[in-house]
Design a protein around this motif. Structure first.
Motif, short mmCIF file in Angstrom:
data_model
loop_
_atom_site.label_atom_id
_atom_site.label_comp_id
_atom_site.label_asym_id
_atom_site.label_seq_id
_atom_site.Cartn_x
_atom_site.Cartn_y
_atom_site.Cartn_z
N ASP A 155 11.98 10.40 14.59
CA ASP A 155 10.86 10.18 13.66
C ASP A 155 11.42 10.20 12.25
O ASP A 155 11.82 11.24 11.74
N PRO A 156 11.47 9.04 11.58
CA PRO A 156 12.08 8.98 10.25
C PRO A 156 11.30 9.73 9.18
O PRO A 156 11.81 9.94 8.08
N LEU A 157 10.06 10.14 9.48
CA LEU A 157 9.26 10.84 8.48
C LEU A 157 9.39 12.36 8.55
O LEU A 157 8.88 13.05 7.67
N LEU A 158 10.06 12.87 9.58
CA LEU A 158 10.16 14.32 9.71
C LEU A 158 10.89 14.96 8.53
O LEU A 158 10.65 16.13 8.21
N HIS A 187 0.83 -1.22 0.00
CA HIS A 187 0.00 0.00 0.00
C HIS A 187 0.86 1.26 0.00
O HIS A 187 0.49 2.28 0.58
N ASN A 188 2.02 1.16 -0.64
CA ASN A 188 2.97 2.28 -0.77
C ASN A 188 3.39 2.83 0.59
O ASN A 188 3.65 4.03 0.74
N ALA A 189 3.48 1.93 1.58
CA ALA A 189 3.99 2.32 2.89
C ALA A 189 5.47 2.67 2.77
O ALA A 189 6.18 2.18 1.88
N LEU A 190 5.93 3.52 3.68
CA LEU A 190 7.28 4.07 3.60
C LEU A 190 8.25 3.25 4.45
O LEU A 190 8.22 3.29 5.68
N ASP A 191 9.11 2.49 3.78
CA ASP A 191 10.20 1.81 4.49
C ASP A 191 11.45 2.68 4.38
O ASP A 191 11.42 3.78 3.82
N ARG A 192 12.55 2.19 4.92
CA ARG A 192 13.78 3.00 4.94
C ARG A 192 14.25 3.33 3.53
O ARG A 192 14.64 4.47 3.25
N ALA A 193 14.20 2.38 2.63
CA ALA A 193 14.67 2.63 1.26
C ALA A 193 13.81 3.70 0.59
O ALA A 193 14.33 4.60 -0.09
N THR A 194 12.50 3.63 0.78
CA THR A 194 11.60 4.60 0.15
C THR A 194 11.85 6.00 0.71
O THR A 194 11.87 6.99 -0.04
N ILE A 195 12.01 6.09 2.01
CA ILE A 195 12.30 7.39 2.64
C ILE A 195 13.58 7.98 2.06
O ILE A 195 13.63 9.15 1.66
N ASP A 196 14.62 7.15 2.00
CA ASP A 196 15.91 7.64 1.49
C ASP A 196 15.80 8.06 0.03
O ASP A 196 16.40 9.08 -0.38
#
Length: 257
Positions: free
Chosen positions: A82-85, A24-33
């Motif tokens: 918070d990795p999404l900040l 569901h297009n959730a954000l993992d570490r690779a996607t965030i980076d």
């Protein structure tokens, strides 16, 4: 690669697609980076003058942080990682306009991205919700981003109802979260048309306007963000209890309004 980037040299529009439809297009570490790298690359690419952000597939734009992502936290109640900040364009000092094209679900951490987009175009089948409270978590940063676009009462309802209710694209339009609702499958094309129109204007004026609009709410957002770590530390259930609630969820009915 979990983020796809295409560029149209003729229009100056780049399309960024979250490409994890199986999650569901959730954000993992690779996607965030990869998102951070894309925003920062666009700063130096004069051929890109406007950006559209969307999600792959029909089921979801983005469902926030991937539950399998482990984020160790410091023991101090005054600190939080918070990795999404830093996942959004403004957090990466990108002042080229970003338009979000929402298909399917947008929930939880998706509001970090929607909150840093200039405006949102949604497919009429899109839904918006925030499940934090359902699983014993404080909706802090998400609520702040939402409060920049919607009346406080609507933000309270969206965040407090958790997984029990989903906001329809039409209601999101009525409350100001969404600027345009399209026919099924039309959100991306509509967002690209808007981006192409904006990209055709002198880029210095466009970026200055983006920065001016952001400045209008920046101070209030920063003050609210300063309180978020403590609110989360005080209000969140222990991780094992959150996981228990999440894993015990059922496919029960929810109401769409």
């Amino acid at each position: 690669m979990t983020v796809d980037v295409t560029r149209d040299k003729e229009t100056g529009v780049a399309v960024v697609t979250l490409n994890r439809p199986h999650r569901h297009n959730a954000l993992d570490r690779a996607t965030i980076d990869e998102l951070v790298a894309a925003w920062r690359e666009f700063r130096h690419d004069d051929g890109v003058r406007a950006v559209v952000l969307t999600g792959a597939g029909e089921r979801a734009f983005c469902t926030g942080i991937d539950r399998d992502l482990d984020v160790p936290q410091p023991s101090s109640p005054y600190s939080m990682d918070d990795p999404l900040l830093n996942v959004g364009p403004k957090a990466n000092d990108l002042w080229k306009p970003v338009i979000a094209a929402v298909n399917g679900m947008a929930c939880g951490g998706a509001f970090y991205l929607l909150g840093e987009a200039e405006f949102v175009v949604a497919d009429e089948r899109a839904t918006f919700f925030d499940p934090h409270t359902t699983y014993g978590m404080v909706s802090a940063y998400e609520s702040v981003y939402l409060a920049q676009r919607m009346p406080p009462g609507e933000v309270a309802r969206l965040t407090l109802m958790g997984s029990a209710e989903r906001m329809s694209a039409r209601r999101a339009y009525e409350t100001g979260l969404v600027s345009e609702v399209t026919a099924p499958g039309g959100a991306l094309a509509a967002a690209v048309r808007c981006a192409a129109a904006v990209a055709a204007h002198p880029t210095e004026a466009v970026q200055g306007t983006v920065r001016a609009v952001w400045a209008a709410t920046e101070a209030a957002r920063d003050r609210a963000f300063a309180q978020a770590p403590q609110l989360i530390a005080l209000g969140n259930l222990p991780p094992d209890r959150q996981a228990e609630l999440f894993n015990s969820r059922t496919a029960k009915d929810f109401r769409v309004r």
